[in-house]
Design a protein around this motif. Sequence first.
Motif, PDB file in Angstrom:
ATOM      1  N   GLN A 197      17.897  10.425  -0.293  1.00  0.00           N
ATOM      2  CA  GLN A 197      17.739  11.236  -1.452  1.00  0.00           C
ATOM      3  C   GLN A 197      16.843  12.382  -1.450  1.00  0.00           C
ATOM      4  OE1 GLN A 197      16.265   9.052  -4.952  1.00  0.00           O
ATOM      5  NE2 GLN A 197      15.575  10.592  -6.065  1.00  0.00           N
ATOM      6  N   SER A 198      15.875  12.544  -0.503  1.00  0.00           N
ATOM      7  CA  SER A 198      15.248  13.756  -0.168  1.00  0.00           C
ATOM      8  C   SER A 198      16.000  14.863   0.345  1.00  0.00           C
ATOM      9  CB  SER A 198      14.046  13.450   0.656  1.00  0.00           C
ATOM     10  OG  SER A 198      13.347  14.403   0.814  1.00  0.00           O
ATOM     11  N   HIS A 199      16.710  14.256   1.331  1.00  0.00           N
ATOM     12  CA  HIS A 199      17.907  15.374   1.948  1.00  0.00           C
ATOM     13  C   HIS A 199      18.735  15.783   1.242  1.00  0.00           C
ATOM     14  CE1 HIS A 199      21.030  15.645   5.310  1.00  0.00           C
ATOM     15  NE2 HIS A 199      20.197  16.785   5.279  1.00  0.00           N
ATOM     16  N   LEU A 200      19.268  15.100   0.277  1.00  0.00           N
ATOM     17  CA  LEU A 200      20.506  15.465  -0.734  1.00  0.00           C
ATOM     18  C   LEU A 200      19.524  16.307  -1.843  1.00  0.00           C
ATOM     19  CD1 LEU A 200      22.722  15.549  -2.643  1.00  0.00           C
ATOM     20  CD2 LEU A 200      21.737  13.388  -3.550  1.00  0.00           C
ATOM     21  N   GLY A 201      18.334  16.031  -2.097  1.00  0.00           N
ATOM     22  CA  GLY A 201      17.743  16.801  -3.146  1.00  0.00           C
ATOM     23  C   GLY A 201      17.360  18.307  -2.641  1.00  0.00           C
ATOM     24  N   ARG A 202      17.003  18.256  -1.328  1.00  0.00           N
ATOM     25  CA  ARG A 202      16.564  19.822  -1.023  1.00  0.00           C
ATOM     26  C   ARG A 202      18.059  20.775  -1.040  1.00  0.00           C
ATOM     27  NH1 ARG A 202      16.511  21.534   4.390  1.00  0.00           N
ATOM     28  NH2 ARG A 202      16.361  19.751   5.294  1.00  0.00           N
ATOM     29  N   HIS A 203      18.946  20.232  -0.506  1.00  0.00           N
ATOM     30  CA  HIS A 203      20.149  21.014  -0.534  1.00  0.00           C
ATOM     31  C   HIS A 203      20.506  21.448  -1.682  1.00  0.00           C
ATOM     32  CE1 HIS A 203      20.416  21.690   3.814  1.00  0.00           C
ATOM     33  NE2 HIS A 203      20.394  20.200   3.922  1.00  0.00           N
ATOM     34  N   PHE A 204      20.807  20.267  -2.685  1.00  0.00           N
ATOM     35  CA  PHE A 204      21.066  20.343  -4.133  1.00  0.00           C
ATOM     36  C   PHE A 204      20.692  21.330  -5.020  1.00  0.00           C
ATOM     37  CE2 PHE A 204      21.983  18.600  -8.328  1.00  0.00           C
ATOM     38  CZ  PHE A 204      23.094  18.122  -8.300  1.00  0.00           C
ATOM     39  N   LYS A 205      19.064  21.242  -4.831  1.00  0.00           N
ATOM     40  CA  LYS A 205      18.321  22.405  -5.316  1.00  0.00           C
ATOM     41  C   LYS A 205      18.572  23.816  -5.244  1.00  0.00           C
ATOM     42  CE  LYS A 205      13.997  23.497  -7.597  1.00  0.00           C
ATOM     43  NZ  LYS A 205      12.593  22.773  -7.714  1.00  0.00           N
ATOM     44  N   ALA A 206      18.894  24.001  -3.745  1.00  0.00           N
ATOM     45  CA  ALA A 206      19.133  25.147  -3.092  1.00  0.00           C
ATOM     46  C   ALA A 206      20.357  25.764  -3.781  1.00  0.00           C
ATOM     47  CB  ALA A 206      19.095  25.183  -1.645  1.00  0.00           C
ATOM     48  N   VAL A 207      21.443  24.824  -3.938  1.00  0.00           N
ATOM     49  CA  VAL A 207      22.643  25.287  -4.621  1.00  0.00           C
ATOM     50  C   VAL A 207      22.744  25.396  -5.908  1.00  0.00           C
ATOM     51  CG1 VAL A 207      25.082  24.763  -4.653  1.00  0.00           C
ATOM     52  CG2 VAL A 207      23.953  24.429  -2.325  1.00  0.00           C
ATOM     53  N   PHE A 208      22.181  24.228  -6.548  1.00  0.00           N
ATOM     54  CA  PHE A 208      22.405  24.040  -8.139  1.00  0.00           C
ATOM     55  C   PHE A 208      21.219  24.592  -8.946  1.00  0.00           C
ATOM     56  CE2 PHE A 208      25.417  20.608  -6.663  1.00  0.00           C
ATOM     57  CZ  PHE A 208      26.636  21.645  -6.967  1.00  0.00           C
ATOM     58  N   GLY A 209      20.229  24.701  -8.395  1.00  0.00           N
ATOM     59  CA  GLY A 209      18.828  25.206  -8.957  1.00  0.00           C
ATOM     60  C   GLY A 209      18.188  24.098  -9.706  1.00  0.00           C
ATOM     61  N   VAL A 210      18.689  22.760  -9.499  1.00  0.00           N
ATOM     62  CA  VAL A 210      18.084  21.695 -10.159  1.00  0.00           C
ATOM     63  C   VAL A 210      18.127  20.555  -9.191  1.00  0.00           C
ATOM     64  CG1 VAL A 210      18.528  22.309 -12.508  1.00  0.00           C
ATOM     65  CG2 VAL A 210      20.213  20.893 -11.247  1.00  0.00           C
ATOM     66  N   THR A 211      17.311  19.591  -9.606  1.00  0.00           N
ATOM     67  CA  THR A 211      17.302  18.430  -8.408  1.00  0.00           C
ATOM     68  C   THR A 211      18.299  17.306  -9.013  1.00  0.00           C
ATOM     69  OG1 THR A 211      15.570  17.120  -9.820  1.00  0.00           O
ATOM     70  CG2 THR A 211      14.599  18.715  -8.288  1.00  0.00           C
ATOM     71  N   PRO A 212      18.808  16.676  -8.250  1.00  0.00           N
ATOM     72  CA  PRO A 212      19.674  15.263  -8.485  1.00  0.00           C
ATOM     73  C   PRO A 212      19.247  14.550  -9.764  1.00  0.00           C
ATOM     74  CG  PRO A 212      19.643  15.454  -6.166  1.00  0.00           C
ATOM     75  CD  PRO A 212      18.491  16.432  -6.566  1.00  0.00           C
ATOM     76  N   GLY A 213      17.874  14.263  -9.514  1.00  0.00           N
ATOM     77  CA  GLY A 213      17.298  13.679 -10.665  1.00  0.00           C
ATOM     78  C   GLY A 213      17.550  14.179 -12.097  1.00  0.00           C
ATOM     79  N   ALA A 214      17.174  15.594 -12.434  1.00  0.00           N
ATOM     80  CA  ALA A 214      17.671  16.194 -13.418  1.00  0.00           C
ATOM     81  C   ALA A 214      18.994  16.113 -13.898  1.00  0.00           C
ATOM     82  CB  ALA A 214      17.166  17.643 -13.138  1.00  0.00           C
ATOM     83  N   VAL A 215      20.053  16.171 -12.875  1.00  0.00           N
ATOM     84  CA  VAL A 215      21.314  16.122 -13.454  1.00  0.00           C
ATOM     85  C   VAL A 215      21.560  14.579 -13.853  1.00  0.00           C
ATOM     86  CG1 VAL A 215      23.756  15.936 -12.410  1.00  0.00           C
ATOM     87  CG2 VAL A 215      22.211  17.629 -12.004  1.00  0.00           C
ATOM     88  N   ALA A 216      20.842  13.547 -13.192  1.00  0.00           N
ATOM     89  CA  ALA A 216      21.145  12.259 -13.490  1.00  0.00           C
ATOM     90  C   ALA A 216      20.544  11.739 -14.797  1.00  0.00           C
ATOM     91  CB  ALA A 216      20.674  11.188 -12.309  1.00  0.00           C
ATOM     92  N   ARG A 217      19.364  12.413 -14.897  1.00  0.00           N
ATOM     93  CA  ARG A 217      18.893  12.264 -16.533  1.00  0.00           C
ATOM     94  C   ARG A 217      19.529  12.929 -17.642  1.00  0.00           C
ATOM     95  NH1 ARG A 217      14.071  13.186 -13.519  1.00  0.00           N
ATOM     96  NH2 ARG A 217      14.129  15.103 -14.073  1.00  0.00           N
ATOM     97  N   ARG A 218      20.344  13.937 -17.434  1.00  0.00           N
ATOM     98  CA  ARG A 218      20.972  14.565 -18.187  1.00  0.00           C
ATOM     99  C   ARG A 218      22.388  14.601 -17.939  1.00  0.00           C
ATOM    100  NH1 ARG A 218      17.108  16.263 -22.021  1.00  0.00           N
ATOM    101  NH2 ARG A 218      15.209  16.680 -20.740  1.00  0.00           N
TER     102      ARG A 218
END
Length: 285
Positions: free
Chosen positions: A258-279
Motif C-alpha cells: 500500500q505504501s508503494h502504491l500511495g507514493r506514486h498515486f499521490k504524485a499523479v492524482f494529488g491525493v492518497t488511495p485512502g482518500a479515494v477509498a473513503r470518498r
Amino acid sequence: MPRSTDNARTTAKEHARYGYADGTGIEVLHARFERHRFTPHAHDTWAIGAVLRGAKDSMTSARQPSIVQAGEVYAIAPHVAHAGMSIGDHGCEYVMLYVPDDEWRLQCDIHGVSPNAFSQPVTMRRAMAPFAQFAALSMQGSQHSSAWPDEWALLCEAVLGSMNDRNTSAPFSSIAADKRLRDARAYLQAFSSRNVSLDELAREASLSASELCRRFTAAFGLSPHRYQLVLRLKTAKHLLLEGMTPSAAAAATGFADQSHLGRHFKAVFGVTPGAVARRNSARTF
C-alpha cells in the motif's frame, strides 16, 4: 531478493546502511560521515552518487580535489581508483549506487546520454528525492522486490532523462504511426494490472529495449515504464472507486504494498488511495 543490513557507526551522527537487489545486481549505500575517510580503492561497477547534504571529496585524482556539493550527481567509472572523505564541519550525507557496467550503459543508451556524462558533478536537485527513495526501498527487505524494476527505471528517467536534450529527427506523427509502437502501447493497456518487463515489451514490438524506449517516448510523451505506471495507477483508482481497499488495490495492480502504491498515486492524482477509498462515490478524476 533485496537484502539489507544496517551498519551503524560508533558515533551517533554517522551512519551507513547497505542494500542489495539480487535481480538487478545493484548495490546501494546510504551514508552520513563526518570523520570517516575511505582508503584508495576501485570498483568493478559504476559508482553513481548523489550528495544529499554537505559536501565530499571523491578523490579521483591524487593531484587535485574532486569536490561534490549537495544537490549534485556524479559517477565514477569501473576500475577507476578513488578514495573519499567529507568536506567541512557538518559532515556529508549521500547515496551511492553501484551499478553493473552493462546495466548503466543500457540505461544511458535508452535515454541517449553518454555513460560518462557525470564524470564531472552535475547539479540535479530534483533528483535527490528519487535517489533517497530508491535507497530507502532497498533497505526494506524482500517484500519490496517487485518494486525494484519500476523504481530503478523511474530513477534513471529522473537522472538521465533530464540530461537528454536531443531532438528526434522523425516527426511525431510518423513515429506514433509506427505499428510496432502502437502494438506495444496496446500490449501495456491489455496487461495494465501487472508489471510488464521492458524485455517482454521489446519482444512484443520487435525492437531492442533501448530503441523501443526512445521511440515510444518520442511518440507518446511518456517512457514505457511511466506509461505503464500511469495505467496501473488508473486501474487502482477504479478499483478503489468500486470499493476495494488500498492494500487490495495495490496487490491487484502489481505494487509491492500500500505504501508503494500511495507514493506514486499521490504524485499523479494529488491525493492518497485512502482518500479515494473513503470518498468512492466522488468520481472527480
